[in-house]
Motif scaffolding. Structure first.
Motif, mmCIF file in Angstrom:
data_model
loop_
_atom_site.group_PDB
_atom_site.id
_atom_site.type_symbol
_atom_site.label_atom_id
_atom_site.label_comp_id
_atom_site.label_asym_id
_atom_site.label_seq_id
_atom_site.Cartn_x
_atom_site.Cartn_y
_atom_site.Cartn_z
ATOM 1 N N TRP A 1 3.361 6.140 -2.821
ATOM 2 C CA TRP A 1 4.440 7.037 -3.250
ATOM 3 C C TRP A 1 4.708 6.916 -4.750
ATOM 4 O O TRP A 1 5.043 7.912 -5.411
ATOM 5 C CB TRP A 1 5.710 6.828 -2.419
ATOM 6 C CG TRP A 1 6.530 5.600 -2.638
ATOM 7 C CD1 TRP A 1 6.572 4.485 -1.881
ATOM 8 C CD2 TRP A 1 7.482 5.381 -3.698
ATOM 9 N NE1 TRP A 1 7.464 3.581 -2.388
ATOM 10 C CE2 TRP A 1 8.055 4.111 -3.494
ATOM 11 C CE3 TRP A 1 7.915 6.144 -4.782
ATOM 12 C CZ2 TRP A 1 9.013 3.573 -4.342
ATOM 13 C CZ3 TRP A 1 8.880 5.619 -5.639
ATOM 14 C CH2 TRP A 1 9.417 4.345 -5.415
ATOM 15 N N LEU A 2 4.532 5.725 -5.322
ATOM 16 C CA LEU A 2 4.712 5.566 -6.759
ATOM 17 C C LEU A 2 3.634 6.324 -7.547
ATOM 18 O O LEU A 2 3.902 6.866 -8.627
ATOM 19 C CB LEU A 2 4.701 4.089 -7.133
ATOM 20 C CG LEU A 2 5.990 3.322 -6.855
ATOM 21 C CD1 LEU A 2 5.739 1.826 -6.818
ATOM 22 C CD2 LEU A 2 7.059 3.668 -7.889
ATOM 23 N N THR A 3 2.416 6.371 -7.020
ATOM 24 C CA THR A 3 1.346 7.130 -7.670
ATOM 25 C C THR A 3 1.697 8.616 -7.711
ATOM 26 O O THR A 3 1.481 9.301 -8.733
ATOM 27 C CB THR A 3 0.008 6.920 -6.940
ATOM 28 O OG1 THR A 3 -0.337 5.533 -7.000
ATOM 29 C CG2 THR A 3 -1.108 7.748 -7.565
ATOM 30 N N GLU A 4 2.236 9.135 -6.614
ATOM 31 C CA GLU A 4 2.654 10.538 -6.596
ATOM 32 C C GLU A 4 3.837 10.761 -7.542
ATOM 33 O O GLU A 4 3.903 11.777 -8.250
ATOM 34 C CB GLU A 4 3.016 10.958 -5.174
ATOM 35 C CG GLU A 4 1.848 11.011 -4.221
ATOM 36 C CD GLU A 4 0.863 12.130 -4.548
ATOM 37 O OE1 GLU A 4 1.143 12.966 -5.440
ATOM 38 O OE2 GLU A 4 -0.200 12.166 -3.909
ATOM 39 N N ALA A 5 4.777 9.827 -7.567
ATOM 40 C CA ALA A 5 5.909 9.948 -8.479
ATOM 41 C C ALA A 5 5.447 9.937 -9.931
ATOM 42 O O ALA A 5 5.940 10.704 -10.766
ATOM 43 C CB ALA A 5 6.909 8.820 -8.227
ATOM 44 N N HIS A 6 4.492 9.065 -10.234
ATOM 45 C CA HIS A 6 3.930 9.010 -11.586
ATOM 46 C C HIS A 6 3.348 10.360 -11.981
ATOM 47 O O HIS A 6 3.545 10.851 -13.106
ATOM 48 C CB HIS A 6 2.860 7.920 -11.636
ATOM 49 C CG HIS A 6 2.229 7.713 -12.973
ATOM 50 N ND1 HIS A 6 1.189 8.498 -13.429
ATOM 51 C CD2 HIS A 6 2.479 6.798 -13.959
ATOM 52 C CE1 HIS A 6 0.821 8.083 -14.623
ATOM 53 N NE2 HIS A 6 1.586 7.057 -14.972
ATOM 54 N N ALA B 1 0.204 1.960 -9.629
ATOM 55 C CA ALA B 1 0.438 3.405 -9.640
ATOM 56 C C ALA B 1 0.242 4.023 -11.019
ATOM 57 O O ALA B 1 0.226 5.251 -11.136
ATOM 58 C CB ALA B 1 1.858 3.697 -9.148
ATOM 59 N N GLY B 2 0.116 3.195 -12.055
ATOM 60 C CA GLY B 2 -0.133 3.711 -13.395
ATOM 61 C C GLY B 2 1.011 3.579 -14.372
ATOM 62 O O GLY B 2 0.874 3.949 -15.540
ATOM 63 N N LEU C 1 0.829 -1.205 0.000
ATOM 64 C CA LEU C 1 0.000 0.000 0.000
ATOM 65 C C LEU C 1 0.860 1.249 0.000
ATOM 66 O O LEU C 1 0.628 2.172 -0.793
ATOM 67 C CB LEU C 1 -0.921 -0.013 1.217
ATOM 68 C CG LEU C 1 -1.784 1.238 1.430
ATOM 69 C CD1 LEU C 1 -2.682 1.493 0.231
ATOM 70 C CD2 LEU C 1 -2.603 1.099 2.708
ATOM 71 N N TRP C 2 1.853 1.289 0.871
ATOM 72 C CA TRP C 2 2.755 2.451 0.935
ATOM 73 C C TRP C 2 3.485 2.655 -0.395
ATOM 74 O O TRP C 2 3.584 3.790 -0.895
ATOM 75 C CB TRP C 2 3.743 2.249 2.074
ATOM 76 C CG TRP C 2 4.819 3.283 2.154
ATOM 77 C CD1 TRP C 2 4.712 4.561 2.627
ATOM 78 C CD2 TRP C 2 6.181 3.117 1.744
ATOM 79 N NE1 TRP C 2 5.919 5.204 2.543
ATOM 80 C CE2 TRP C 2 6.843 4.334 2.007
ATOM 81 C CE3 TRP C 2 6.897 2.054 1.200
ATOM 82 C CZ2 TRP C 2 8.201 4.524 1.727
ATOM 83 C CZ3 TRP C 2 8.238 2.236 0.918
ATOM 84 C CH2 TRP C 2 8.877 3.467 1.187
#
Length: 239
Positions: free
Chosen positions: A77-82, A110-111, A72-73
């Protein structure tokens, strides 16, 4: 400015950044791994988990999540990085054998478009396990935000063989050798490389040496200071 480094929690810092501004993600997040059983995975000391020496390197936190919370964590953070990467930007994210399947799922959740996995062969110098196979490799997941950024350029090796101590002694418990990072950043386009888990700054050193720019984030004061000092002394080969 060739580089910037921020002392802040990675997820908080990523959330505060504007969209579509960075050209590549190259990072080595905490693995929350380091042991076969839950007791060793949740040990207080990151040094005790990885090198059996609590005094060898400064401590770092974020290493005691179970596998569900780690996924989950990582997705958060990967979603925000994306979001803050430009379209077509590549990503390169380290993981180990225990968290490999978790991180493959997280980058896709994360996309990102997941395109492959580059084993890092740490050579036979890594710790042996009598009667067993060596845990001789860590892994770099790679892919992109949408379409790959280009079709020109050389073909890069699918396995990178590099000892942990190649290029000089480690400055972080789980630090990566700069020659390894030199090889990895070559796949990045010109521009700014992002590393929200900068540690002792090896990604940034490699980015600057290649003529790229670097922006990183590191929560721990001791490693922020080490990375800042290293980045301030790098001479680019092209700038």
């Amino acid at each position: 400015m060739r580089w910037q480094l921020f002392q802040q929690d990675a997820l908080t810092w990523l959330h505060d950044q504007s969209s579509n501004q960075f050209d590549a993600l190259v990072t080595d997040p905490p693995y929350s791994s380091g042991g076969l059983h839950s007791g060793s995975r949740t040990a207080d000391s990151a040094n005790r988990k990885y090198v059996n020496d609590e005094k060898k390197y400064p401590e770092f936190s974020g290493e005691n999540r179970d596998q569900h919370s780690y996924m989950l964590w990582s997705t958060l953070w990967l979603t925000e990085a994306h979001r803050i990467l430009k379209p077509g930007s590549p990503f390169l994210v380290f993981t180990d054998w225990r968290q490999l399947s978790v991180m493959i799922n997280a980058v896709q959740a994360a996309g990102f478009t997941y395109r492959g996995c580059v084993p890092w062969d740490k050579t036979e110098a890594c710790r042996p396990q009598k009667g067993r196979f060596r845990q001789q490799a860590e892994f770099v997941l790679w892919g992109s935000k949408g379409a790959w950024h280009g079709k020109d350029g050389p073909t890069y090796p699918g396995v990178i063989r590099c000892s942990v101590m190649q290029g000089g002694p480690k400055l972080h418990t789980t630090g990566k050798p700069v020659p390894l990072m030199d090889a990895l950043v070559q796949v990045c386009p010109e521009g700014t490389v992002l590393d929200p888990f900068a540690g002792s700054g090896s990604t940034g050193v490699a980015a600057l040496r290649s003529g790229r720019r670097f922006v990183g984030c590191e929560r721990e004061q001791a490693y922020f200071d080490i990375a800042s000092e290293r980045l301030g002394t790098v001479n680019s080969t092209t700038l």
